[in-house]
Design an enzyme around this catalytic site. Structure first.
Site, PDB file in Angstrom:
ATOM      1  CG  HIS A  62      -6.165  -2.742   0.412  1.00 23.01           C
ATOM      2  ND1 HIS A  62      -4.991  -3.345   0.810  1.00 23.01           N
ATOM      3  CD2 HIS A  62      -5.889  -1.409   0.360  1.00 23.01           C
ATOM      4  CE1 HIS A  62      -4.056  -2.421   0.993  1.00 23.01           C
ATOM      5  NE2 HIS A  62      -4.579  -1.230   0.727  1.00 23.01           N
ATOM      6  CD  GLU A  63      -7.973   0.804  -2.083  1.00 28.47           C
ATOM      7  OE1 GLU A  63      -7.901   1.760  -1.283  1.00 28.47           O
ATOM      8  OE2 GLU A  63      -6.969   0.296  -2.609  1.00 28.47           O
ATOM      9  CB  CYS A 102      -0.897  -0.022   1.240  1.00 27.22           C
ATOM     10  SG  CYS A 102      -2.100   1.308   1.311  1.00 27.22           S
ATOM     11  CG  HIS A 154      -7.190   2.473   3.029  1.00 25.97           C
ATOM     12  ND1 HIS A 154      -6.189   2.765   3.931  1.00 25.97           N
ATOM     13  CD2 HIS A 154      -6.578   1.852   1.990  1.00 25.97           C
ATOM     14  CE1 HIS A 154      -5.021   2.331   3.464  1.00 25.97           C
ATOM     15  NE2 HIS A 154      -5.226   1.776   2.293  1.00 25.97           N
TER      16      HIS A 154
END
Length: 206
Positions: A147-148, A105, A151
Site C-alpha cells: 500500500h505504501e 487510507c 503511494h
C-alpha cells in the site's frame, strides 16, 4: 512537527516520488523529513508507545520523497507496535498466492474497499542511518508495504478495485466495525466510481 495529510485531490499523490540520493540518506534534510513523518504518524500523543497509523508514505503529507514508515507488528485488528522507516523501498519479490482484505487510507477520506494483493513479499530498502535492509513479510504487514510503496508510485488502493461492489463508503464511527470486526466482507454502503472521481477531481474526459 506535525504535518497535515494532503487533500485526496492533491497532485503530489499522483506523482512518482523522488529517490533519495545515497549521499542524502543521513542528511539533516532527510532526518527532518523523517521526523515530520513520525511526528504526524504518532499525532499528539505524549509518548510514542503506539502510532496512530500502521503505515505512512511521505507524499501523504506533501513530501515527494521515497520514504515510508511501516508498523511491522500490526495485526490488522487494532494491534500496534512501533513504526520502522524505510528509504527508497523496493518490492523485490511477491508471491503468486494472493488474499483479499479491506483497505482504507488517510489520503482517500471515507472511501475504503476490498483489495487483492500478494500474500508474501520481499523488500529492499535503506535505514535512516544508510544501512541496507532486506526483509520478508507476509499477511497484513506485507499489505501495508504494498500500500505504501504504491503511494510512492502515484497509485492508491482504489486503482486496484475493479468490482464496484468492493468500493465502499465508511463513516469514521463505522471503521472499527468495518475493519476489526469483518464488516467489509458484506458491506452495503457502496461508493460509486463517479463519487470517487469527484473527490479526486478527475475529469470525465480524462
Amino acid at each position: 512537527m506535525i504535518r497535515q495529510f494532503v487533500h485526496p485531490n492533491d497532485p503530489v499523490l499522483q506523482k512518482v516520488a523522488e529517490i533519495v540520493p545515497p549521499d542524502e540518506l543521513n542528511s539533516s534534510r532527510n532526518r527532518e523529513y523523517i521526523e515530520e513523518m513520525i511526528g504526524t504518524a504518532y499525532g499528539r500523543r505524549k509518548n510514542r508507545d503506539k502510532p496512530t497509523v500502521v503505515g505512512l508514505a511521505a507524499p501523504q503529507i506533501g513530501i515527494s520523497r521515497r520514504i515510508i514508515a511501516v508498523d511491522t507488528g500490526a495485526d490488522g485488528v487494532g494491534g500496534l507496535s512501533e513504526l520502522k522507516v524505510y528509504i527508497n523501498p523496493e518490492i523485490t519479490w511477491s508471491s503468486k498466492e494472493t488474499e483479499e482484505w479491506c483497505e482504507g487510507c488517510w489520503s482517500t477520506g471515507r472511501v475504503a474497499g476490498v483489495v487483492s494483493r500478494p500474500k508474501k513479499i520481499k523488500i529492499k530498502a535503506y535505514s535512516p542511518q544508510g544501512d541496507l535492509i532486506e526483509e520478508e513479510h507476509e499477511g497484513y504487514v506485507a499489505r501495508i508495504f504494498q500500500h505504501e510503496v504504491d503511494h510512492l508510485n502515484g497509485i492508491e488502493f482504489v486503482n486496484h478495485i475493479k468490482n464496484p461492489k468492493k468500493l465502499h463508503w465508511v463513516e469514521i464511527e463505522q471503521w472499527s466495525e468495518y475493519k476489526n470486526h469483518g464488516g467489509w466482507r458484506t458491506w452495503q454502503n457502496l461508493c460509486p466510481r463517479e463519487k470517487w472521481e469527484e473527490i479526486k477531481g478527475i475529469s470525465q474526459n480524462e
